[in-house]
Design a protein around this motif. Structure first.
Motif, PDB file in Angstrom:
ATOM      1  N   ASP A 127      40.219  34.713  30.160  1.00  0.00           N
ATOM      2  CA  ASP A 127      39.358  34.117  29.128  1.00  0.00           C
ATOM      3  C   ASP A 127      38.318  33.172  29.710  1.00  0.00           C
ATOM      4  O   ASP A 127      37.313  32.863  29.062  1.00  0.00           O
ATOM      5  N   GLU A 128      38.561  32.687  30.935  1.00  0.00           N
ATOM      6  CA  GLU A 128      37.601  31.761  31.553  1.00  0.00           C
ATOM      7  C   GLU A 128      36.260  32.433  31.805  1.00  0.00           C
ATOM      8  O   GLU A 128      35.204  31.801  31.738  1.00  0.00           O
ATOM      9  N   GLY A 129      36.300  33.721  32.100  1.00  0.00           N
ATOM     10  CA  GLY A 129      35.075  34.472  32.306  1.00  0.00           C
ATOM     11  C   GLY A 129      34.422  34.220  33.654  1.00  0.00           C
ATOM     12  O   GLY A 129      34.926  33.462  34.479  1.00  0.00           O
ATOM     13  N   PHE A 130      33.286  34.866  33.883  1.00  0.00           N
ATOM     14  CA  PHE A 130      32.555  34.741  35.137  1.00  0.00           C
ATOM     15  C   PHE A 130      31.084  35.024  34.855  1.00  0.00           C
ATOM     16  O   PHE A 130      30.722  35.600  33.820  1.00  0.00           O
ATOM     17  N   THR A 131      30.233  34.619  35.794  1.00  0.00           N
ATOM     18  CA  THR A 131      28.804  34.830  35.619  1.00  0.00           C
ATOM     19  C   THR A 131      28.344  36.096  36.327  1.00  0.00           C
ATOM     20  O   THR A 131      29.033  36.620  37.203  1.00  0.00           O
ATOM     21  N   ARG A 132      27.181  36.568  35.963  1.00  0.00           N
ATOM     22  CA  ARG A 132      26.605  37.736  36.615  1.00  0.00           C
ATOM     23  C   ARG A 132      26.349  37.449  38.092  1.00  0.00           C
ATOM     24  O   ARG A 132      26.597  38.303  38.955  1.00  0.00           O
ATOM     25  N   ASP A 133      25.865  36.235  38.393  1.00  0.00           N
ATOM     26  CA  ASP A 133      25.596  35.870  39.787  1.00  0.00           C
ATOM     27  C   ASP A 133      26.870  35.931  40.627  1.00  0.00           C
ATOM     28  O   ASP A 133      26.852  36.387  41.777  1.00  0.00           O
ATOM     29  N   GLU A 134      27.984  35.470  40.063  1.00  0.00           N
ATOM     30  CA  GLU A 134      29.251  35.495  40.796  1.00  0.00           C
ATOM     31  C   GLU A 134      29.693  36.928  41.069  1.00  0.00           C
ATOM     32  O   GLU A 134      30.139  37.253  42.175  1.00  0.00           O
ATOM     33  N   ALA A 135      29.569  37.790  40.064  1.00  0.00           N
ATOM     34  CA  ALA A 135      29.971  39.186  40.245  1.00  0.00           C
ATOM     35  C   ALA A 135      29.084  39.887  41.265  1.00  0.00           C
ATOM     36  O   ALA A 135      29.565  40.690  42.077  1.00  0.00           O
ATOM     37  N   MET A 136      27.801  39.580  41.256  1.00  0.00           N
ATOM     38  CA  MET A 136      26.882  40.208  42.224  1.00  0.00           C
ATOM     39  C   MET A 136      27.171  39.726  43.639  1.00  0.00           C
ATOM     40  O   MET A 136      27.063  40.495  44.601  1.00  0.00           O
ATOM     41  N   MET A 137      27.584  38.460  43.801  1.00  0.00           N
ATOM     42  CA  MET A 137      27.941  37.945  45.116  1.00  0.00           C
ATOM     43  C   MET A 137      29.199  38.636  45.621  1.00  0.00           C
ATOM     44  O   MET A 137      29.280  39.037  46.788  1.00  0.00           O
TER      45      MET A 137
ATOM     46  N   VAL B  10      25.601  37.969  54.482  1.00  0.00           N
ATOM     47  CA  VAL B  10      26.322  37.064  53.594  1.00  0.00           C
ATOM     48  C   VAL B  10      25.644  35.701  53.531  1.00  0.00           C
ATOM     49  O   VAL B  10      25.551  35.086  52.459  1.00  0.00           O
ATOM     50  N   LYS B  11      25.163  35.214  54.664  1.00  0.00           N
ATOM     51  CA  LYS B  11      24.549  33.893  54.698  1.00  0.00           C
ATOM     52  C   LYS B  11      23.442  33.751  53.672  1.00  0.00           C
ATOM     53  O   LYS B  11      23.357  32.741  52.967  1.00  0.00           O
ATOM     54  N   GLY B  12      22.574  34.766  53.599  1.00  0.00           N
ATOM     55  CA  GLY B  12      21.443  34.680  52.681  1.00  0.00           C
ATOM     56  C   GLY B  12      21.876  34.551  51.233  1.00  0.00           C
ATOM     57  O   GLY B  12      21.388  33.680  50.491  1.00  0.00           O
ATOM     58  N   TYR B  13      22.809  35.406  50.813  1.00  0.00           N
ATOM     59  CA  TYR B  13      23.265  35.366  49.425  1.00  0.00           C
ATOM     60  C   TYR B  13      24.135  34.150  49.159  1.00  0.00           C
ATOM     61  O   TYR B  13      24.084  33.563  48.067  1.00  0.00           O
ATOM     62  N   ALA B  14      24.950  33.736  50.143  1.00  0.00           N
ATOM     63  CA  ALA B  14      25.816  32.568  49.969  1.00  0.00           C
ATOM     64  C   ALA B  14      24.991  31.291  49.851  1.00  0.00           C
ATOM     65  O   ALA B  14      25.328  30.393  49.072  1.00  0.00           O
ATOM     66  N   ARG B  15      23.915  31.203  50.610  1.00  0.00           N
ATOM     67  CA  ARG B  15      23.051  30.030  50.550  1.00  0.00           C
ATOM     68  C   ARG B  15      22.482  29.862  49.145  1.00  0.00           C
ATOM     69  O   ARG B  15      22.462  28.751  48.577  1.00  0.00           O
ATOM     70  N   GLU B  16      22.059  30.970  48.547  1.00  0.00           N
ATOM     71  CA  GLU B  16      21.459  30.912  47.220  1.00  0.00           C
ATOM     72  C   GLU B  16      22.503  30.553  46.171  1.00  0.00           C
ATOM     73  O   GLU B  16      22.251  29.741  45.273  1.00  0.00           O
TER      74      GLU B  16
ATOM     75  N   GLU C   4      17.649  45.900  42.609  1.00  0.00           N
ATOM     76  CA  GLU C   4      17.609  46.609  41.336  1.00  0.00           C
ATOM     77  C   GLU C   4      18.537  45.990  40.294  1.00  0.00           C
ATOM     78  O   GLU C   4      18.641  46.496  39.167  1.00  0.00           O
ATOM     79  N   GLY C   5      19.240  44.910  40.677  1.00  0.00           N
ATOM     80  CA  GLY C   5      20.100  44.208  39.738  1.00  0.00           C
ATOM     81  C   GLY C   5      21.311  45.004  39.294  1.00  0.00           C
ATOM     82  O   GLY C   5      21.775  44.874  38.150  1.00  0.00           O
TER      83      GLY C   5
END
Length: 488
Positions: free
Chosen positions: A255-265, A376-382, A123-124
């Protein structure tokens, strides 16, 4: 909108500055730490060596008296000491023939952890707060309840007025877990009624920890780095609308920030670390302390001390270091023979830390598989694929270690029980991809586990109502007293 009472509601300055780090410097200068062990007379050496000679109980006595060493049965399973409705960690079946290995399963309040994670990811949306609410209340929240729960945590992101003027001098330490312990005990002093164990106060303290620990850990890390580099640490203002995963990355990245993918991981990691049964060492520590009726701050500080250990939460950092060492010393990561050779040398104490342990392999409960590692493996691989070739290749090296390590351990150590990779094998790699410093690997584990600790503490406080007190049989000889003047 109004929220429940926050025992630590005062608002401090947003930034840690030189002005509020110097208040207690004169105390440190006037009372330096002692040099432990320096200059001791030789006649006192027994003080340092005597314990290991005296405190040795013959191994056969453990069998004679049927002692459950480490609260473990002879078959390796845990001694049943309580009942819980919070979670279930399944890794084997107990039958008349003994322990039968099984695929691992992890459930929170009856819900499959994998399903909770996949639903949030599908559901993001971020799922850690939903899991926390479930653990604390026993029910999945409605959207309104979830929004309110997140707002209550968000409103507690700030630290109490005056806290930072006291706290920074205690943060110059390479062990952020010890800092978190001290920080938690210090928060006791900012609570108007810290020994209150009523449900309302317990929930409010738990929410305060969930809100404040990420900032405390970040301040501690930056203060330690600043003490070594001379850089004045700054912590960005709290974002009350951020999820736990976003908050952690925000206070670390600024200030460096982060991506949505990183936060979801990171959210996946937080959900998987939120709870793992009442028998794990840190949760049991929390329950033991809670059974005495002590305050919440003491119970959570004790749990933090347990989680720090390299046999428990600290294993994630050790596994990450081992993978880094393997990557450095294995010339061809795609060669099974070279990976086997490295792992064999690790077991022989000739590689990595010399302790003869392959970190991230095997578990006290899981046998055929650790469901957390598989998730974890599945999401880490992506994420590794998105990060680039170097991360993707390192992920393949970890998978190769996972596949080959059990075979090496069987060949070298003669281990016959099933061995699987546990979540620690992948945690360090994931945190590395997220740019998280190594000294914060275990603190992030602790931040996530706070939900589980709080749920178990309240179950212990309001359920069994009996202090936990296992027995130890005394093994010693009666000794005749010798006057001091006659001792040789």
């Amino acid at each position: 909108m109004s929220y429940a009472y926050d025992p630590l509601a005062e608002r401090p300055r947003h930034y840690l500055t030189p002005e509020n780090t110097s208040a207690f410097e004169h105390i440190v200068d006037r009372y330096p730490m002692p040099s432990v062990g320096l200059g001791r007379p030789e006649v006192s050496d027994l003080l340092y060596e005597g314990g290991r000679n005296v405190d040795v109980v013959p191994a056969e006595l453990y069998s004679r008296y049927d002692v459950k060493r480490g609260l473990r049965n002879a078959d390796g399973s845990g001694v049943l000491v309580g009942l819980t409705t919070i979670s279930n960690v399944h890794g084997y079946n107990k039958t008349a023939e003994g322990v039968v290995p099984d695929e691992g399963r992890l459930t929170y309040r009856g819900y499959d952890a994998a399903e909770l994670i996949s639903a949030a990811q599908r559901e993001g949306r971020f799922g850690y707060e939903e899991v926390s609410y479930l653990l604390l209340t026993g029910q999945l929240p409605t959207q309104a309840q979830l929004d309110d729960f997140r707002a209550r945590i968000g409103s507690r992101r700030q630290l109490p007025e005056g806290y930072l003027r006291i706290f920074p001098r205690t943060t110059f330490s390479p062990s952020i877990m010890n800092v978190l312990q001290r920080a938690t005990l210090l928060l006791y002093a900012f609570d108007n009624n810290p020994d209150d164990t009523s449900p309302v106060h317990e929930v409010d303290v738990a929410l305060s920890m969930l809100g404040r620990w990420p900032r405390v850990a970040s301040i501690a890390h930056q203060a330690y780095v600043g003490a070594r580099t001379g850089v004045v640490p700054t912590v960005p203002p709290a974002r009350e609308d951020f999820s736990m995963a976003e908050t952690i990355l925000d206070v670390l990245r600024g200030d460096e920030g982060f991506t949505r993918d990183e936060a979801m991981m990171l959210d996946v990691m937080l959900m998987l670390h939120a709870e793992h049964g009442g028998g794990n060492n840190s949760t049991f520590t929390c329950r033991v302390l809670s059974s005495s009726g002590t305050d919440a701050y003491s119970a959570y500080a004790g749990a933090l001390g347990s989680l720090k250990g390299p046999r428990h939460g600290g294993a994630n950092a050790k596994a990450g270091e081992m993978v880094d060492d393997a990557a450095e010393h294995i010339e061809d990561w795609s060669s099974d023979d070279q990976v086997v050779d490295y792992l064999t040398r690790v077991l022989a104490g000739k590689a990595f830390d010399g302790k003869g342990l392959i970190y991230g392999i095997g578990h006290a409960v899981y046998t055929k598989s650790d469901p957390r590692a598989q998730i974890v493996k599945g999401y880490a691989r992506e994420l590794a694929r998105k990060k680039g070739t170097a991360e993707a290749e390192k992920f393949e090296l970890i998978e190769r270690i996972e596949r080959l390590a059990p075979e090496v351990m069987r060949d070298v150590r003669g281990i016959t029980k099933p061995l699987c990779a546990n979540i620690d094998l992948y945690t360090g790699f994931v945190y590395h991809m997220l740019g998280i410093p190594k000294d914060l690997f275990t603190p992030i584990f602790a931040i996530a586990r706070m939900s589980g600790w709080a749920a178990h503490r309240m179950e212990e406080l309001y359920g069994p109502a009996r202090i936990i007190r296992p027995a130890y049989n005394s093994y010693m000889q009666a000794q005749p007293y010798v006057p001091l003047a006659e001792r040789g």
